[in-house]
Scaffold this active site. Structure first.
Site, PDB file in Angstrom:
ATOM      1  N   HIS A  12     -82.914-115.247 -37.844  1.00  0.00           N
ATOM      2  CA  HIS A  12     -82.211-115.835 -38.995  1.00  0.00           C
ATOM      3  C   HIS A  12     -82.888-117.140 -39.430  1.00  0.00           C
ATOM      4  CE1 HIS A  12     -78.674-113.552 -37.202  1.00  0.00           C
ATOM      5  NE2 HIS A  12     -78.674-113.135 -38.447  1.00  0.00           N
ATOM      6  N   GLN A  44     -81.293-101.591 -45.775  1.00  0.00           N
ATOM      7  CA  GLN A  44     -80.441-102.580 -46.452  1.00  0.00           C
ATOM      8  C   GLN A  44     -81.242-103.333 -47.509  1.00  0.00           C
ATOM      9  OE1 GLN A  44     -77.409-105.339 -44.601  1.00  0.00           O
ATOM     10  NE2 GLN A  44     -79.135-106.758 -44.617  1.00  0.00           N
TER      11      GLN A  44
HETATM   12  O1  PAF Z   1     -77.664-108.347 -42.754  1.00  0.00           O
HETATM   13  C1  PAF Z   1     -76.546-108.897 -42.674  1.00  0.00           C
HETATM   14  O2  PAF Z   1     -76.323-109.781 -41.837  1.00  0.00           O
HETATM   15  C2  PAF Z   1     -75.440-108.480 -43.621  1.00  0.00           C
HETATM   16  O3  PAF Z   1     -75.475-107.120 -43.868  1.00  0.00           O
HETATM   17  C3  PAF Z   1     -75.440-109.285 -44.933  1.00  0.00           C
HETATM   18  C4  PAF Z   1     -76.701-109.052 -45.745  1.00  0.00           C
HETATM   19  C5  PAF Z   1     -75.284-110.768 -44.624  1.00  0.00           C
HETATM   20  C6  PAF Z   1     -74.245-108.850 -45.804  1.00  0.00           C
HETATM   21  O4  PAF Z   1     -73.047-109.051 -45.148  1.00  0.00           O
END
Ligand code: PAF
Length: 282
Positions: free
Chosen positions: A37, A155
């Site tokens: 992150h 995603q």
């Molecule tokens: O990847 C994630 O942590 C989640 O899917 C996101 C993009 C924050 C959406 O809730």
């Protein structure tokens, strides 16, 4: 770093930044932050002046029986990590702030086709929940750019397609997968693994690398390669979900002449469902 819990305060704060000519970068997360992150924050800092991270465990993207209740919530530690990484604002809303009319009355964003395969088939409704919350975050923050990890390859494609289809003026960037020294992709869900399972977990990335090497060496019997990888993972202690060799552009099954491939994998280990992928450019 300032922590903000309401949309109204975030909007007025960012309006002032925008008026001062600042470019705004968004890093959406569900918290329980790890090094992966923080690389998203660093990447955002390379092309934006003001970084907004969000922490919201989005109920809309969890199905019945999934891990929303036990999903790790570590706001105090996350705040320290974001401060150290150089983030300027943390937006941490609650469910009522994000879904004021309740989940059932929420307008949903549906990205067709791509949302229903692979992870979308294993977790029906998941990508509708992701697309909806990311669309709302884009509307709230109005960022110039946003960064998402490439570990969630599908995603990222869903978000890219939504952004393009809805003409949202956001530069969506992917960030390379962060891994531990054994090749395991960093994930908040790795915290569900016992120490014995942590030793087994890198087998997922190994299976991806071995399959990639076989394709690069000329193998095109994709179904056999997929089945071999699934069996190797089961032998290592995983329960199968999917291991699919697909085309990068639409995530449909790869054909022998395709040259831009990606292998998408998900597998269960103990209480964790792990995902990983590997890109192949032939
Ligand atoms: O990847 C994630 O942590 C989640 O899917 C996101 C993009 C924050 C959406 O809730």
């Amino acid at each position: 770093m300032k922590t903000i819990h309401t949309i109204a305060e975030l909007r007025s704060t960012l309006a002032a930044e925008r008026a001062a000519g600042k470019r705004i970068g968004l890093v959406p997360t569900m918290g329980n932050l790890h090094t992966g992150h923080l690389t998203l924050v660093h990447q955002a800092a390379a092309s934006a002046d003001v970084i907004v991270a969000t922490i919201f465990v989005n109920p809309l993207q969890f199905g019945a029986g999934e891990d929303i209740e036990r999903y790790p919530r570590t706001l105090a530690e996350d705040r320290d990590k974001l401060t150290e990484a150089g983030c300027h604002y943390l937006f941490a809303p609650d469910d009522a702030e994000m879904y004021p009319n309740g989940r059932d009355n929420q307008t949903e964003v549906i990205v067709p086709k791509i949302s229903t395969i692979h992870c979308g088939a294993s977790r029906p409704g998941h990508f509708e929940g992701v697309a909806t919350v990311v669309c709302k975050l884009f509307g709230i923050v109005q960022p110039d750019m946003a960064v998402f990890g490439e570990k969630d390859f599908q995603q990222l494609q869903v978000i890219r397609q939504m952004t393009a289809d809805l003409f949202l003026p956001v530069d969506v960037q992917g960030a390379a997968i962060a891994r531990n020294e054994h090749g395991l992709a960093l994930s908040s869900r790795n915290g569900y693994l016992s120490s014995a399972e942590l030793d087994i977990a890198p087998a997922l990335n190994r299976a991806l690398r071995e399959t990639k090497a076989a394709i690069e060496a000329g193998r095109r019997d994709f179904s056999t390669l997929e089945e071999n990888a699934q069996q190797a993972l089961e032998a290592a202690g995983f329960k199968r979900d999917f291991f699919n060799i697909v085309r990068q552009q639409d995530l449909l099954a790869a054909q022998p002449d395709d040259i831009r491939l990606v292998i998408l994998a998900a597998a269960h280990l103990g209480r964790a469902r792990l995902i990983d992928n590997i890109v192949i450019e032939l």
